[in-house]
Design an enzyme around this catalytic site. Structure first.
Site, PDB file in Angstrom:
ATOM      1  CB  ALA A 260     -38.409  33.641 -12.752  1.00 16.56           C
ATOM      2  N   GLY A 262     -42.205  35.665 -10.500  1.00 11.99           N
ATOM      3  CA  GLY A 262     -43.038  36.842 -10.707  1.00 11.99           C
ATOM      4  C   GLY A 262     -43.857  37.298  -9.522  1.00 11.99           C
ATOM      5  N   GLY A 263     -43.679  36.657  -8.355  1.00 12.13           N
ATOM      6  CA  GLY A 263     -44.483  37.039  -7.194  1.00 12.13           C
ATOM      7  C   GLY A 263     -44.288  38.489  -6.787  1.00 12.13           C
ATOM      8  CE  LYS A 264     -38.864  38.636  -3.615  1.00 10.00           C
ATOM      9  NZ  LYS A 264     -38.919  37.259  -4.161  1.00 10.00           N
ATOM     10  CG  ASP A 282     -35.363  35.230 -14.403  1.00  6.71           C
ATOM     11  OD1 ASP A 282     -35.492  35.497 -13.195  1.00  6.71           O
ATOM     12  OD2 ASP A 282     -34.779  34.208 -14.816  1.00  6.71           O
ATOM     13  CG  ASP A 308     -26.369  38.124 -17.847  1.00  8.70           C
ATOM     14  OD1 ASP A 308     -26.523  38.469 -16.668  1.00  8.70           O
ATOM     15  OD2 ASP A 308     -25.349  37.518 -18.251  1.00  8.70           O
ATOM     16  CB  CYS A 380     -34.543  33.185  -0.545  1.00  8.13           C
ATOM     17  SG  CYS A 380     -33.953  32.316  -2.007  1.00  8.13           S
TER      18      CYS A 380
END
Length: 439
Positions: A260, A262-264, A282, A308, A380
């Protein structure tokens, strides 16, 4: 601290103070809180609400320093939110383009909306004293307070980046540009850029990112050309590197883990639309709904699974994956410039728990990867404990894992690529690419 309901009637300063209160006293995400208040304001006011509330997050230690200098005793109970209103007032006076007259008058008038009608005189007195004593012009002489960071993050950056810690903090205090990724399954790069040109929307491009457009000013995403048609996705340049580093090929089985929003996932499918399977996994059902919405708009059809990552037995069908993208849960210290509330929501004690969770997920996913398959580990974060140290430990404990370098200095001693905030206009991000031995 007791929960505080959203003010019944809308008011810009009161709503802004409510968002700040929710983050600092209730540990809520600024994004979720802003969504609630922005539903009742127009787009222009929504931009102001975001600028002011996130600005308070960036300058919080300075604002609190001034408040302590002027307020004899802290406010308590249901009056605590008035302190947050005063912080909003200080921020307007010291760091915004709001006129001093409006900053004082409108902030004082907001107090009744928060149940503080009897404290209007106090709010007015503190804001007037702030102006009279010119506190914004006086040096604080405390580098940690002036940095805008909690002490633990300040020291963590110093420890990890002793040669450029100030640069890292300054970049993290800035505002990241808006990156878009052109969905070349729905349009082409030139067509999208021409559409921006026709609307006089200024942008730049990036040599590292062939599908990227970097807008030069903030825009309403939904009003950009091709939004409803799925022409683009919002995705920072650092995150846009994931699909290329993963290197998926036609006919492969791919898992995007902790996917989540979902960009990648979308980028992997844009680069390799003829995969055998692309599973988007996710643990957060609420965030998975955003994945579904984004995939629908972008016209992608991954297999979306609620599960999970550390418990594959609950969701895995036993067919090994050729590629796994693990965007691991992390401190998010690399994206503080976009989400300044992170610095107040995260605690130093969270890091050990996150390290254990990251290691647990890595261990759980490794058996699901085919011999010869690739696992791309990503966070990140800018903290070595979550990044190079995590991967170094994994390599030491797994004879069947080999580091596939991302750059010429990528080695088992210092594995992966650490991107720092502001580098080539990107967010802070980390990648390491591991290959499973075939023998």
């Amino acid at each position: 601290m007791k929960p505080l309901p959203l003010p019944k009637q809308k008011n810009l300063r009161a709503d802004c103070a409510w968002v700040v209160y929710q983050v600092l006293e209730q540990g809520k995400s600024s994004r979720d809180c802003l969504e609630k208040v922005q539903r009742r304001h127009n787009p222009r006011d929504n931009a102001w609400l975001q600028e002011m509330s996130l600005g308070v997050m960036r300058k919080l230690p300075i604002l609190q320093h001034w408040l302590r200098a002027l307020l004899d005793r802290p406010l308590k109970g249901n009056k605590k939110v008035i302190e947050h209103l005063i912080l909003v007032g200080f921020y307007q006076l010291a760091f915004s383009r709001v006129s001093a007259h409006a900053a004082v008058g409108e902030t004082v008038n907001a107090a009744p909306y928060l149940g503080g009608g009897g404290l209007k005189g106090l709010v007015n007195a503190l804001l007037r004293n702030f102006q009279r004593e010119a506190l914004a012009d006086k040096p604080i002489n405390n580098p940690i307070i002036e940095s805008g960071f909690p002490k633990w993050i300040y020291k963590a950056i110093d420890s990890a980046y002793p040669d450029n810690s100030q640069q890292v903090r300054e970049a993290s205090n800035g505002m990241g540009p808006l990156w878009l990724r052109v969905n070349q399954q729905q349009t082409d790069f030139t067509t999208f850029c021409n559409a921006l040109d026709k609307l006089d929307i200024p942008y730049t491009t990036s040599e590292q990112h062939p599908s990227a457009v970097i807008l030069k000013k903030r825009e309403d995403i939904t009003s950009l050309p091709g939004f409803e048609k799925g022409w683009f996705a919002v995705q920072d340049g650092a995150a846009q590197l994931a699909a290329a580093y993963l290197g998926a090929k036609s006919g492969e089985r791919v898992l995007d883990c902790c996917c989540a929003p979902g960009g990648k996932t979308g980028h992997v499918l844009e680069l390799t639309p003829d995969l055998e399977t692309c599973i988007a996994l996710d643990f957060d059902e609420k965030r998975l709904q955003r994945v579904r919405e984004n995939m629908t708009r972008l016209k992608h059809t991954p297999v979306i699974i609620h599960g999970d990552a550390s418990q594959p037995a609950d969701w895995w069908d036993g067919q090994a994956f050729d590629r796994i993208l693990l965007d691991a849960p992390c401190s998010a210290t690399g994206v503080i410039r976009r989400h300044p509330d992170i610095r107040w929501l995260r605690k130093s004690s969270d890091i050990d728990a996150l390290k254990l969770l990251q290691a647990k997920i890595l261990e759980a996913l490794w058996p699901t990867l085919k011999p010869g398959g690739t696992l791309l580990y990503a966070t990140c974060s800018i903290l070595p404990a979550e990044n190079v140290e995590q991967i170094r430990t994994f390599l030491a404990n797994h004879d069947d894992a080999t580091l596939l370098p991302l750059h010429e200095n990528d080695s088992n001693d210092i594995p992966g690529r650490q991107i720092l905030p502001g580098e080539a206009q990107m967010d802070g991000f980390y990648y390491a690419r591991l290959v499973k031995s075939e023998g």
